[in-house]
Design an enzyme around this catalytic site. Structure first.
Site, PDB file in Angstrom:
ATOM      1  N   LYS A   1       0.802  -1.315  -0.049  1.00  0.00           N
ATOM      2  CA  LYS A   1      -0.078  -0.030  -0.008  1.00  0.00           C
ATOM      3  C   LYS A   1       0.935   1.389  -0.045  1.00  0.00           C
ATOM      4  O   LYS A   1       0.701   2.419  -0.542  1.00  0.00           O
ATOM      5  CB  LYS A   1      -0.984   0.019   1.195  1.00  0.00           C
ATOM      6  CG  LYS A   1      -1.901   1.284   1.360  1.00  0.00           C
ATOM      7  CD  LYS A   1      -2.935   1.241   0.166  1.00  0.00           C
ATOM      8  CE  LYS A   1      -3.769   2.407   0.117  1.00  0.00           C
ATOM      9  NZ  LYS A   1      -4.636   2.429   1.275  1.00  0.00           N
TER      10      LYS A   1
ATOM     11  N   ASN B   1      -0.239   9.530  -5.005  1.00  0.00           N
ATOM     12  CA  ASN B   1      -0.627  10.486  -4.235  1.00  0.00           C
ATOM     13  C   ASN B   1       0.109  11.883  -4.305  1.00  0.00           C
ATOM     14  O   ASN B   1      -0.600  12.930  -4.748  1.00  0.00           O
ATOM     15  CB  ASN B   1      -1.017   9.975  -2.613  1.00  0.00           C
ATOM     16  CG  ASN B   1      -2.064   8.999  -2.546  1.00  0.00           C
ATOM     17  OD1 ASN B   1      -2.908   8.788  -3.545  1.00  0.00           O
ATOM     18  ND2 ASN B   1      -2.279   8.733  -1.326  1.00  0.00           N
TER      19      ASN B   1
END
Length: 282
Positions: free
Chosen positions: A193, A201
Site C-alpha cells: 500500500k 498520491n
C-alpha cells in the site's frame, strides 16, 4: 460484536456504518460536525456499495464525552482510522478501553502505525489492516464509497494473534459488505500500500489529476515507475521482505489490476490541501 471506530471520517464511517447496518453495536468517535449530523439524521452511505441510511450508531466527539454519557461497556474490536500523525495519541486514549479478548486494528495509510499500537496497546492485541477502497466525506453525515481495488486485509505483524480470531473479524467485515480476508503477511501488504500511495498520491496532488490520468500519461507513468523502483531499493537495503521480487513484478499488478478500478479517484492528500488540513507527510 461491540465495535469502536476512533477517528470516524470517510473510511471509518463507512466501515462503522456497514458493521452497524449488519447488526453490530457500533460507536463512532469523530469530528463534532460529522457526529452531530449523524445523531440528527443518521449516517448516509452512498456510492459503489449501494445507498444506505444507518441510524443505529452512537456518536461522540471524544472518548471523554463518550464516557461522560455512560458508554463504558467493553469493546471487542477497536478500529483506528485517524491520520498517521495522530496514532500515538489515539493509542493512548484507547489503551484504557482495551480488555482481555479485544483487538485494536489500524485501518490507516502509512508504515509504523501498527508498531505504535503494539508498543502502547500490546503485541497480542494490535492488528494491522490494508485498506484499498476509497471513500470521501461528501458533507457532515454523508460518506461516499468511490472506488474498490482489492479486499481489506487484516493480520498480526508478529504472528501473536490466532488465525481463528482473525477469521472472526474478517468474516464480520465480509458479512457486512466489506470484502475482507485474514493474512499472515500484513507487513508486506502494508508495504504494498505504501508503494501504491507513494506512486500516486503526491504526483496526483501536485498535478491535480486522477489516478487513471497519471497512468495514461507517458511522462507521469515514468515518474511513478522511478518512485516504485526507489521504494524497492530502500526496502531491500533495509532487509525488508516484499511480496514481489522485482519492481517490474509490482508494476504489472499496479497498472494491470490496482489502478484501473481506482482510475477516477483523486488523492485524499489533494483534498487535505484543498481544505487547509495537514497532510500525512508533513
Amino acid at each position: 460484536m461491540r465495535v469502536l471506530v476512533f477517528g470516524a471520517g470517510a473510511i471509518g464511517s463507512v466501515v462503522g456504518g456497514m458493521l452497524a447496518r449488519a447488526g453490530h453495536d457500533v460507536v463512532l468517535v469523530g469530528r463534532a460536525p460529522h457526529m452531530n449530523a449523524i445523531r440528527e439524521a443518521g449516517l448516509h452511505i452512498t456510492g459503489i456499495w449501494g445507498e444506505h441510511t444507518v441510524r443505529n450508531l452512537a456518536c461522540y466527539p471524544s472518548v471523554a464525552q463518550m464516557q461522560a454519557e455512560g458508554t463504558i461497556e467493553p469493546f471487542e474490536l477497536l478500529l483506528v482510522t485517524v491520520k498517521s500523525y495522530d496514532t500515538r495519541e489515539a493509542a493512548g486514549q484507547l489503551r484504557p478501553l482495551v480488555r482481555p479478548g479485544s483487538f485494536v486494528v489500524s485501518l490507516q495509510n502509512g508504515y509504523g502505525n501498527v508498531e505504535t499500537l503494539e508498543e502502547i496497546i500490546g503485541e497480542e492485541r494490535a492488528l494491522g489492516g490494508r485498506v484499498i477502497f476509497g471513500a470521501e466525506l461528501v458533507e457532515p453525515g454523508h460518506v461516499k464509497v468511490t472506488v474498490y481495488a482489492e479486499e481489506v486485509l487484516i493480520g498480526s505483524r508478529l504472528g501473536r494473534v490466532e488465525l481463528e480470531d482473525l477469521i472472526e473479524i474478517t468474516d464480520a467485515f465480509t458479512a457486512a459488505g466489506i470484502p475482507t480476508k485474514p493474512t499472515q503477511k500484513i507487513s508486506q501488504h502494508i508495504w504494498g500500500k505504501v508503494l501504491y500511495n507513494a506512486a500516486l498520491n503526491p504526483l496526483g496532488t501536485i498535478l491535480r489529476r486522477t489516478y487513471g490520468e497519471l497512468a495514461e500519461n507517458a511522462y507521469t507513468r515514468e515518474i511513478m515507475d522511478h518512485v516504485i523502483a526507489e521504494i524497492f531499493a530502500v526496502a531491500h537495503a533495509a532487509g525488508t521482505e516484499m511480496l514481489w521480487e522485482h519492481p517490474e513484478d509490482y508494476r504489472k499488478l499496479f497498472y494491470g489490476k490496482l489502478v484501473p478500478p481506482t482510475a477516477a479517484h483523486y488523492p485524499s492528500m489533494l483534498r487535505d490541501i484543498e481544505q487547509g488540513r495537514r497532510t500525512e507527510i508533513d
